[in-house]
Design a protein around this motif. Structure first.
Motif, PDB file in Angstrom:
ATOM      1  N   ARG A 162       5.737  18.256   6.654  1.00  0.00           N
ATOM      2  CA  ARG A 162       6.125  19.743   6.518  1.00  0.00           C
ATOM      3  C   ARG A 162       6.639  20.360   7.715  1.00  0.00           C
ATOM      4  NH1 ARG A 162       4.381  24.453   7.831  1.00  0.00           N
ATOM      5  NH2 ARG A 162       2.765  23.810   9.105  1.00  0.00           N
ATOM      6  N   LYS A 163       6.205  19.661   8.988  1.00  0.00           N
ATOM      7  CA  LYS A 163       6.637  20.165  10.142  1.00  0.00           C
ATOM      8  C   LYS A 163       8.003  19.923  10.574  1.00  0.00           C
ATOM      9  CE  LYS A 163       2.299  20.857  12.711  1.00  0.00           C
ATOM     10  NZ  LYS A 163       1.277  20.603  13.756  1.00  0.00           N
ATOM     11  N   VAL A 164       8.362  18.465  10.170  1.00  0.00           N
ATOM     12  CA  VAL A 164       9.596  17.835  10.286  1.00  0.00           C
ATOM     13  C   VAL A 164      10.718  18.445   9.525  1.00  0.00           C
ATOM     14  CG1 VAL A 164      10.933  15.840   9.876  1.00  0.00           C
ATOM     15  CG2 VAL A 164       8.981  15.482  10.980  1.00  0.00           C
ATOM     16  N   ARG A 165      10.182  18.773   8.289  1.00  0.00           N
ATOM     17  CA  ARG A 165      11.307  19.445   7.123  1.00  0.00           C
ATOM     18  C   ARG A 165      11.575  20.760   7.666  1.00  0.00           C
ATOM     19  NH1 ARG A 165      11.296  17.450   1.664  1.00  0.00           N
ATOM     20  NH2 ARG A 165      10.218  15.493   1.519  1.00  0.00           N
ATOM     21  N   ILE A 166      10.489  21.581   8.212  1.00  0.00           N
ATOM     22  CA  ILE A 166      11.104  23.021   8.588  1.00  0.00           C
ATOM     23  C   ILE A 166      11.887  22.846   9.805  1.00  0.00           C
ATOM     24  CG2 ILE A 166       9.800  24.716   9.545  1.00  0.00           C
ATOM     25  CD1 ILE A 166       7.424  24.551   7.560  1.00  0.00           C
ATOM     26  N   ARG A 167      11.407  22.011  10.645  1.00  0.00           N
ATOM     27  CA  ARG A 167      12.121  21.976  12.101  1.00  0.00           C
ATOM     28  C   ARG A 167      13.638  21.450  11.688  1.00  0.00           C
ATOM     29  NH1 ARG A 167       9.872  17.836  14.587  1.00  0.00           N
ATOM     30  NH2 ARG A 167      11.630  16.411  14.124  1.00  0.00           N
ATOM     31  N   MET A 216      19.418  14.752   7.846  1.00  0.00           N
ATOM     32  CA  MET A 216      18.614  15.558   8.444  1.00  0.00           C
ATOM     33  C   MET A 216      17.010  15.755   7.902  1.00  0.00           C
ATOM     34  SD  MET A 216      20.924  18.833   9.456  1.00  0.00           S
ATOM     35  CE  MET A 216      19.927  19.770  10.646  1.00  0.00           C
ATOM     36  N   LEU A 217      17.099  15.681   6.482  1.00  0.00           N
ATOM     37  CA  LEU A 217      15.791  15.901   5.759  1.00  0.00           C
ATOM     38  C   LEU A 217      15.284  14.361   5.360  1.00  0.00           C
ATOM     39  CD1 LEU A 217      16.544  18.977   3.672  1.00  0.00           C
ATOM     40  CD2 LEU A 217      15.409  18.737   5.906  1.00  0.00           C
ATOM     41  N   PRO A 218      13.918  14.191   5.466  1.00  0.00           N
ATOM     42  CA  PRO A 218      13.167  13.103   4.715  1.00  0.00           C
ATOM     43  C   PRO A 218      12.857  13.292   3.575  1.00  0.00           C
ATOM     44  CG  PRO A 218      11.562  14.355   6.045  1.00  0.00           C
ATOM     45  CD  PRO A 218      13.035  14.977   6.200  1.00  0.00           C
ATOM     46  N   TRP A 219      14.068  13.159   2.589  1.00  0.00           N
ATOM     47  CA  TRP A 219      13.807  13.415   1.153  1.00  0.00           C
ATOM     48  C   TRP A 219      13.246  12.183   0.383  1.00  0.00           C
ATOM     49  CZ3 TRP A 219      19.188  15.867  -0.835  1.00  0.00           C
ATOM     50  CH2 TRP A 219      19.402  17.007  -0.326  1.00  0.00           C
ATOM     51  N   THR A 220      12.644  12.989  -0.818  1.00  0.00           N
ATOM     52  CA  THR A 220      12.147  11.894  -1.758  1.00  0.00           C
ATOM     53  C   THR A 220      13.564  11.609  -2.621  1.00  0.00           C
ATOM     54  OG1 THR A 220      11.429  13.578  -3.311  1.00  0.00           O
ATOM     55  CG2 THR A 220       9.902  12.712  -1.802  1.00  0.00           C
ATOM     56  N   PHE A 229      -0.180  12.925   7.380  1.00  0.00           N
ATOM     57  CA  PHE A 229       1.251  12.779   7.225  1.00  0.00           C
ATOM     58  C   PHE A 229       1.856  13.849   6.336  1.00  0.00           C
ATOM     59  CE2 PHE A 229       4.168  11.545   3.869  1.00  0.00           C
ATOM     60  CZ  PHE A 229       5.147  11.030   4.527  1.00  0.00           C
ATOM     61  N   GLN A 230       1.249  14.503   5.618  1.00  0.00           N
ATOM     62  CA  GLN A 230       1.845  15.545   4.729  1.00  0.00           C
ATOM     63  C   GLN A 230       2.189  16.770   5.849  1.00  0.00           C
ATOM     64  OE1 GLN A 230      -1.149  16.209   1.575  1.00  0.00           O
ATOM     65  NE2 GLN A 230       0.660  15.866   0.051  1.00  0.00           N
ATOM     66  N   GLU A 231       1.303  17.278   6.658  1.00  0.00           N
ATOM     67  CA  GLU A 231       1.336  18.216   7.632  1.00  0.00           C
ATOM     68  C   GLU A 231       2.733  17.935   8.689  1.00  0.00           C
ATOM     69  OE1 GLU A 231       1.260  21.405   9.847  1.00  0.00           O
ATOM     70  OE2 GLU A 231       0.563  21.118   7.935  1.00  0.00           O
ATOM     71  N   ASP A 232       2.612  16.527   8.834  1.00  0.00           N
ATOM     72  CA  ASP A 232       3.703  16.150   9.838  1.00  0.00           C
ATOM     73  C   ASP A 232       5.134  16.069   9.140  1.00  0.00           C
ATOM     74  OD1 ASP A 232       4.723  14.982  12.486  1.00  0.00           O
ATOM     75  OD2 ASP A 232       5.535  13.340  10.913  1.00  0.00           O
ATOM     76  N   MET A 277       0.831  -1.136  -0.053  1.00  0.00           N
ATOM     77  CA  MET A 277       0.011  -0.080  -0.185  1.00  0.00           C
ATOM     78  C   MET A 277       0.967   1.351  -0.024  1.00  0.00           C
ATOM     79  SD  MET A 277      -2.744   1.219   3.052  1.00  0.00           S
ATOM     80  CE  MET A 277      -4.359   0.745   2.133  1.00  0.00           C
ATOM     81  N   ARG A 278       0.479   2.110  -0.923  1.00  0.00           N
ATOM     82  CA  ARG A 278       1.322   3.427  -0.871  1.00  0.00           C
ATOM     83  C   ARG A 278       0.562   4.466   0.086  1.00  0.00           C
ATOM     84  NH1 ARG A 278       1.367   5.306  -6.905  1.00  0.00           N
ATOM     85  NH2 ARG A 278      -0.615   5.596  -6.159  1.00  0.00           N
ATOM     86  N   LEU A 279       1.427   5.409   0.705  1.00  0.00           N
ATOM     87  CA  LEU A 279       1.084   6.591   1.456  1.00  0.00           C
ATOM     88  C   LEU A 279      -0.182   7.114   0.678  1.00  0.00           C
ATOM     89  CD1 LEU A 279       4.110   8.090   2.943  1.00  0.00           C
ATOM     90  CD2 LEU A 279       2.318   6.645   4.204  1.00  0.00           C
ATOM     91  N   LYS A 280      -0.131   7.477  -0.663  1.00  0.00           N
ATOM     92  CA  LYS A 280      -1.184   8.193  -1.400  1.00  0.00           C
ATOM     93  C   LYS A 280      -2.440   7.438  -1.361  1.00  0.00           C
ATOM     94  CE  LYS A 280       1.575  11.601  -3.734  1.00  0.00           C
ATOM     95  NZ  LYS A 280       1.611  12.119  -5.044  1.00  0.00           N
ATOM     96  N   ASP A 281      -2.505   6.084  -1.078  1.00  0.00           N
ATOM     97  CA  ASP A 281      -3.677   5.315  -1.009  1.00  0.00           C
ATOM     98  C   ASP A 281      -4.431   5.122   0.191  1.00  0.00           C
ATOM     99  OD1 ASP A 281      -3.051   4.727  -3.854  1.00  0.00           O
ATOM    100  OD2 ASP A 281      -1.952   2.531  -3.210  1.00  0.00           O
ATOM    101  N   LEU A 282      -3.682   5.748   1.171  1.00  0.00           N
ATOM    102  CA  LEU A 282      -4.574   6.078   2.644  1.00  0.00           C
ATOM    103  C   LEU A 282      -5.801   7.022   2.324  1.00  0.00           C
ATOM    104  CD1 LEU A 282      -1.387   6.195   4.691  1.00  0.00           C
ATOM    105  CD2 LEU A 282      -2.759   4.411   4.269  1.00  0.00           C
ATOM    106  N   SER A 283      -6.638   6.992   3.402  1.00  0.00           N
ATOM    107  CA  SER A 283      -7.723   8.030   3.443  1.00  0.00           C
ATOM    108  C   SER A 283      -6.984   9.342   3.355  1.00  0.00           C
ATOM    109  CB  SER A 283      -8.314   7.783   4.689  1.00  0.00           C
ATOM    110  OG  SER A 283      -7.689   8.267   5.868  1.00  0.00           O
ATOM    111  N   PRO A 284      -8.084  10.098   2.905  1.00  0.00           N
ATOM    112  CA  PRO A 284      -7.589  11.727   2.657  1.00  0.00           C
ATOM    113  C   PRO A 284      -7.081  12.171   4.164  1.00  0.00           C
ATOM    114  CG  PRO A 284      -9.571  11.178   1.578  1.00  0.00           C
ATOM    115  CD  PRO A 284      -9.426   9.839   2.283  1.00  0.00           C
ATOM    116  N   GLU A 285      -7.939  11.840   5.076  1.00  0.00           N
ATOM    117  CA  GLU A 285      -7.470  12.329   6.523  1.00  0.00           C
ATOM    118  C   GLU A 285      -6.041  11.993   6.965  1.00  0.00           C
ATOM    119  OE1 GLU A 285     -10.333  10.532   6.278  1.00  0.00           O
ATOM    120  OE2 GLU A 285     -11.477  12.107   5.696  1.00  0.00           O
ATOM    121  N   ILE A 286      -5.716  10.822   6.701  1.00  0.00           N
ATOM    122  CA  ILE A 286      -4.192  10.147   7.137  1.00  0.00           C
ATOM    123  C   ILE A 286      -3.307  10.767   6.218  1.00  0.00           C
ATOM    124  CG2 ILE A 286      -2.902   8.165   7.084  1.00  0.00           C
ATOM    125  CD1 ILE A 286      -5.505   6.632   8.177  1.00  0.00           C
TER     126      ILE A 286
END
Length: 172
Positions: free
Chosen positions: A19-24, A125-129, A14-17, A1-10
Motif C-alpha cells: 500500500r505504501k509503495v503504491r501510494i508513494r 512505477m507500480l507493482p501491479w497484479t 506485506f499488504q501494508e508495505d 509457497m504463495r504470499l497468502k499462505d504466509l502467516s497472517p502477520e507477514i
C-alpha cells in the motif's frame, strides 16, 4: 509457497508495505503527469501547430484534474481508495492524449506514442497484479480505438496498423 499462505502477520506486513509503495509511486506518477502533460506543448508546436491552443487547454485541464487526484492521496479517503486512484492518475493522461488523437489525424496520428509512454511509465512505477495490468492495457487500447473510430473509419492499413501493433506490443 504463495504470499497468502504466509502467516497472517507477514501477510499483513506485506499488504501494508505494498500500500505504501503504491501510494508513494502513484504520487510520483501524478507529479510526472502534472509536469509532462503541459510540457507536450513543445511537441504540439511542431507537429500540430493548428491545434496548439486547443491542445494546451486539454493538457492544462488534464494536469488540473490529476492535481485533484494527487490532493486526494493526502486525505483519509485517498488512503482508503488508493487502488482506484492508482488507476485514475494514469488513465487521465491516456484519455486526454486519445482526445488529441481524435482531434488531429485519428488513426494516422503519431500521438499514439504518448500512450506507449503512459503504459511504460506505469509499468515501471507500480507493482501491479496481472488483473491490474490487463485492465490498464485494455483501457488504454479502448481509448485509442475509440478516438480513432470517432475520427473516421478504421482501415487497418499503414499508420493505423503500425500504431496498433506497437501499442499491443507495449501492452504485452
Amino acid at each position: 509457497m504463495r504470499l497468502k499462505d504466509l502467516s497472517p502477520e507477514i501477510w499483513a506486513a506485506f499488504q501494508e508495505d505494498d500500500r505504501k509503495v503504491r501510494i508513494r509511486n502513484s504520487i510520483a506518477g501524478c507529479w510526472l503527469a502534472i509536469t509532462l502533460m503541459p510540457a507536450g506543448l513543445t511537441l504540439d508546436y511542431f507537429v500540430y501547430p493548428e491545434h496548439l491552443w486547443f491542445f494546451l487547454k486539454l493538457r492544462l485541464f488534464c494536469s488540473l484534474v490529476v492535481a485533484g487526484v494527487l490532493i486526494l492521496y493526502y486525505t483519509p479517503l485517498g488512503k482508503k481508495y488508493y487502488l482506484i486512484l492508482g488507476q485514475i492518475w494514469y488513465l487521465l493522461p491516456a484519455f486526454f492524449i486519445s482526445w488529441m488523437i481524435y482531434a488531429s489525424e485519428g488513426e494516422s496520428s503519431s500521438y499514439y506514442a504518448g500512450l506507449n509512454i503512459v503504459i511504460i511509465a506505469v509499468g515501471f512505477m507500480l507493482p501491479w497484479t496481472y488483473k491490474e495490468n490487463l485492465f490498464g492495457g485494455l483501457s488504454v487500447m479502448v481509448m485509442y480505438l475509440g478516438a480513432c473510430a470517432l475520427h473516421g473509419p478504421l482501415t487497418l492499413k499503414g499508420d493505423f496498423f503500425n500504431n496498433l501493433y506497437f501499442l499491443l506490443l507495449t501492452d504485452v
